[in-house]
Design a protein around this motif. Structure first.
Motif, mmCIF file in Angstrom:
data_model
loop_
_atom_site.group_PDB
_atom_site.id
_atom_site.type_symbol
_atom_site.label_atom_id
_atom_site.label_comp_id
_atom_site.label_asym_id
_atom_site.label_seq_id
_atom_site.Cartn_x
_atom_site.Cartn_y
_atom_site.Cartn_z
ATOM 1 N N THR A 174 50.102 24.010 37.443
ATOM 2 C CA THR A 174 49.845 24.452 36.070
ATOM 3 C C THR A 174 48.872 23.493 35.416
ATOM 4 N N GLN B 69 49.995 32.607 31.709
ATOM 5 C CA GLN B 69 51.254 32.876 31.006
ATOM 6 C C GLN B 69 50.938 33.073 29.520
ATOM 7 N N ASP C 182 47.134 27.632 32.369
ATOM 8 C CA ASP C 182 46.741 28.494 33.487
ATOM 9 C C ASP C 182 47.391 28.036 34.787
ATOM 10 N N GLN C 183 47.842 29.014 35.588
ATOM 11 C CA GLN C 183 48.253 28.731 36.957
ATOM 12 C C GLN C 183 46.976 28.691 37.790
ATOM 13 N N ASN D 242 52.482 26.632 29.049
ATOM 14 C CA ASN D 242 51.829 27.926 29.236
ATOM 15 C C ASN D 242 50.399 27.823 29.746
#
Length: 912
Positions: free
Chosen positions: A482, A555, A534-535, A532
């Motif tokens: 993440t 997310q 970015d992955q 939250n």
């Protein structure tokens, strides 16, 4: 020596305008097409601007349709030019044609100036040509009685343009086939203008046609009185050489025994002759009119060289088949006196070798005799064009390899369990591996998946199986996590690795950023947040620096169908009401993704639309707006089309949306032009685009799915695909791309051969899904499942529910029972999510040889007319005998093999 002319204006004559009457010289499609485009300039559309070889004709360019024949005859001394010109389009005169025929017959030594004075009075020719014409009369090339009746009132006999019939007679006689021609004089030529051909000429025309030296012209006519150009006559005589045994002093035909930089060695009548060559030496092959390359000349093939003083002026491959024979046996040992001993069946035989003999391993690499181990299967190749039958090559076909070397990984095939390497000497090798393979970098043990093409390695091989691979330098690797923070100067990145640990990495100067749907994404387009963010998948180079950041998931919270209350362009604050009339305030910034029915949205352009009452879809993290989309279209399935009330109803999610139209909207359907509302039906999935005020339908795009095979990836994310042998192309830069397992990919990760399902919104690709392809053998089948044994040995039972398609022998069947145990199949999903099995074509053949350069194999022909003996190999072809995986190089001449092919490409080879 040059052609001379009594009439000085002759050299200025243009090419005959009667091109339909040209001599058809068996030129083949390409050459005849070039001739038919000839104009008064003496050149064709095929001519390039490349200069001809130095010292020849400036008006014969590289690529000219008759270049091959003009230059061959020029170097042989059969034809000459004038002041550096050949004037290929000039109509050839009778005295020129006779002169060429005498040289063609190599009879210039019989010329006698005394007999020239005895020419008939009506046969007036230039002084230079008199001895040639006199000798032609003496040799019977021209008939004194026939020529005495020629009309010379307007043009002298010598300057008279040679006709097609006259030239046909001249050539047939120069080939010493006069008697054969006369024997056919009573037969019709079969041409529509047969009556226009003289009775004495019919036999010559018949024979020329049967020898494939002459053909008709348009309308099945021969046009006997039509003129012939100088280029056509050169081609005529050049092709006639194959029908005569005439020897030319500067022409050598033999077998190639040596190829070195700047030199070709031929064995001619048992003697070795060396010729020097250079970059300007023209190369041709017997069956082609266009130039070949020096690399087209191979050892032990039959070649003709025209040249003098050991310098090759013209090279032509006469027979491209190497004149060698092969003997296969088991290597026993090397013997004194440059000999080896091998067992051929039960017999022990010895073969000599010399310094010119090549020793080659099963990968095609040069080795020493001492490298060949006992009991290796070898092939001894000997030339067949001399009584000595010298050994030209000794090739290991299969043997035990034990070695250590440095090299570079070229390819890893998990299906065939093979690794291809380029060794330190630059040669390509391929070995099998097993589960005991150890791969390491420094103190780390790596997985096979981490072994990438291009990695520099040190490797060891034992019993022909690669045992260890050690990376010589750092390698590229990937990690996921993440995204938490991008450093203030954008030189560092902090992320939370999958598993929970927080790590920081240095960024390279310009790391690549990949975000689906954002073209030319930058670091500023990334979302960083401890919870939250970015992955991402990070690509690290050998120095542990981030070179690439690919967003694989975001997310974020969606909020659809909100209504604008207000927007402040200074503070960038957007106030909206959700569907429950609850107010929310979001901040827009330079990272907010914008969408409002334009290909290049800007914040300034969006702001003009954010007026009270505007409908929006947005996504957000906290109070930050990640994306804002002005609702300009709806997606759903058609529930009603009311043409009288002018409105369209869609079922979108759990609600029905009805939108009116004032004028009939545009209808867009992939691969269908001129579509209308009548092409749509209830239940169709569509995208309805609204007008500027979000109140009426402007366009309806049908959502369809089509399956293609990727042919090539081109520039700017454009791909070329094929379906049912039809090729098309489209851009995928704005589409959502996913791999076999549903992972996000980029256009550059698509490769030729991928099977893809493309979802279209009208004519625009919106999603591309790579379809998983499973290649396997059917080991069991019933009405609801198939048991498959994959090439890696794994067996799985695949339950099949719903519709099924079995493509077999050109038919599409709909039952699993159409499959048979032993079938090799490709299993995929079709666009309708049905399971599809394509049954591979099966062929039983005898192995001949492997072409590593072209990645193909050759098998023994069943008959001399059999042309289906060369097959391309798939990138991961599975070669095996029973459960033992083999390499292609281990196959031996005459091995019985079974081929399994899909679209004529071999996917599996089973050795019997």
């Amino acid at each position: 020596m040059t052609f001379k002319y009594n009439n000085p204006s002759h050299s200025k004559k243009v090419v005959s305008a009667v091109l339909a009457g040209m001599m058809a010289l068996s030129a083949g499609g390409a050459a005849m097409a070039a001739e038919s485009t000839e104009t008064g300039q003496g050149q064709t559309a095929a001519i390039t601007n490349t200069a001809a070889p130095t010292g020849l004709f400036s008006d014969i360019k590289v690529g000219y349709w008759a270049e091959k024949h003009v230059y061959k005859l020029a170097y042989q001394g059969i034809l000459l030019g004038n002041n550096g010109l050949f004037r290929p389009g000039d109509a050839v005169t009778q005295q020129e044609a006779v002169t060429m025929a005498i040289r063609f017959m190599n009879q210039e030594g019989q010329l006698n100036t005394d007999t020239a004075a005895a020419l008939p009075t009506n046969m007036e020719v230039g002084n230079y040509f008199k001895p040639y014409v006199a000798l032609a009369l003496q040799l019977g090339l021209i008939d004194k009685t026939e020529e005495s009746t020629v009309d010379v009132s307007k043009t002298s006999w010598g300057q008279k343009p040679a006709s097609r019939e006259w030239i046909t007679k001249l050539l047939i006689r120069s080939l010493d086939k006069d008697a054969e021609a006369k024997a056919q004089n009573n037969q019709s030529t079969g041409f529509a203008d047969n009556a226009s051909i003289s009775e004495s000429g019919k036999g010559y025309v018949n024979l020329a046609v049967s020898l494939d030296l002459a053909k008709g012209v348009e309308g099945n006519k021969f046009n006997p009185t039509g003129s012939v150009t100088r280029a056509q006559l050169a081609t005529f005589f050049s092709r006639g050489e194959s029908l005569t045994d005439t020897k030319y002093p500067n022409t050598s035909t033999g077998y190639v025994t040596g190829l070195k930089d700047g030199q070709i060695t031929l064995v001619v009548d048992g003697k070795a002759v060396n010729f020097t060559v250079n970059s300007s030496t023209p190369y041709f092959t017997k069956d082609s009119e266009t130039r070949a390359f020096a690399t087209d000349v191979k050892l032990y093939t039959k070649v003709m060289v025209v040249g003098s003083a050991g310098v090759a002026s013209y090279v032509e491959v006469v027979d491209a088949t190497p004149q060698v024979e092969s003997v296969e046996g088991t290597f026993a040992r090397s013997l004194s006196g440059n000999k080896i001993g091998i067992f051929v069946g039960e017999n022990y035989e010895t073969y000599s070798y010399d310094e010119a003999t090549a020793f080659i391993d099963q990968n095609g690499n040069a080795i020493k005799l001492s490298d060949i181990t006992a009991d290796s299967i070898i092939e001894v190749q000997r030339e067949t064009f001399s009584a000595d039958k010298k050994t030209v090559a000794i090739r290991v076909k299969s043997g035990i390899v034990n070695k250590s070397d440095n090299g570079v990984i070229a390819e890893v095939s998990t299906s065939g369990k093979t690794i291809k390497l380029v060794n330190a000497a630059g040669n390509t090798e391929q070995y099998t591996y097993n589960d005991n393979l150890i791969i390491r970098y420094q103190d780390r043990i790596l997985s096979l998946a981490e072994l990438k093409a291009g990695s520099a390695v040190k490797y060891t091989v034992k019993d022909s199986i690669v045992q260890t691979i050690e990376l010589s330098q750092g390698m590229e690797q990937s990690v996921r996590g993440t995204l938490v923070e991008i450093g203030g100067n954008q030189s560092t990145l902090t992320f939370k690795r999958e598993g929970g640990s927080l790590e920081a990495k240095l960024l390279t100067e310009k790391p690549e950023v990949i975000i689906n749907g954002i073209q030319d994404a930058t670091l500023n387009d990334l979302i960083t947040d401890a919870t939250n963010g970015d992955q991402v998948e990070l690509t690290l180079n050998s120095d542990d620096q981030v070179t690439r950041i690919q967003v694989i998931g975001r997310q974020m919270e969606p909020m659809n169908g909100v209504t604008v209350v207000s927007y402040n362009s200074k503070t960038k604050l957007l106030t909206v009401l959700d569907n429950n009339k609850k107010p929310f305030v979001f901040t827009l910034d330079e990272k907010t993704k914008l969408d409002y029915n334009t290909t290049k949205p800007t914040l300034a352009g969006l702001e003009s639309l954010l007026n009270d009452g505007r409908k929006l879809d947005l996504t957000y993290v906290g109070t930050r707006a990640l994306s804002v989309k002005v609702i300009y279209k709806y997606e759903g399935t058609i529930s009603n089309i009311d043409t009288s009330g002018k409105k369209i109803s869609l079922l979108s999610g759990n609600q029905t949306i009805t939108v009116p139209y004032s004028t009939v909207p545009t209808v867009e359907i992939y691969n269908k032009s001129g579509a209308s509302l009548g092409d749509l039906k209830i239940g169709d999935k569509v995208t309805v685009t609204l007008g500027a005020n979000q109140d009426v339908v402007q366009k309806v795009a049908l959502n369809t799915v089509a399956q293609f095979e990727v042919v090539a990836l081109e520039a700017n994310s454009r791909i070329r695909v094929k379906s049912d042998l039809l090729t098309s192309q489209f851009y995928v830069d704005q589409a959502v791309l996913t791999g076999e397992s549903g992972q996000t990919i980029t256009p550059s990760q698509l490769t030729a051969g991928n099977l893809i399902n493309v979802t279209f919104e009208g004519a625009t690709p919106k999603a591309v899904q790579v379809v998983k392809r499973t290649l396997a053998e059917v080991t069991a089948v019933d009405a609801s499942s198939v048991t498959l044994k994959q090439f890696n040995g794994q067996t799985e039972t695949v339950p099949v529910s719903g519709s099924v398609k079995v493509v077999k022998s050109g038919s599409t069947l709909t039952s699993l029972t159409s499959l048979t145990v032993g079938d090799r199949v490709e299993m995929t999903k079709d666009t309708d999510n049905s399971t599809r099995f394509r049954v591979l074509t099966v062929m039983s053949k005898q192995f001949w040889s492997y072409d590593g350069v072209g990645n193909q194999i050759l098998v023994k022909r069943e008959t001399t007319a059999d042309t289906n003996y060369r097959f391309a190999l798939g990138s991961s072809v599975f070669v095996h005998q029973g459960d033992n995986t083999l390499s292609v190089q281990s196959l031996r001449d005459n091995d019985n093999i079974v081929l399994y092919l899909l679209n004529n490409v071999i996917l599996e080879i089973q050795k019997q």
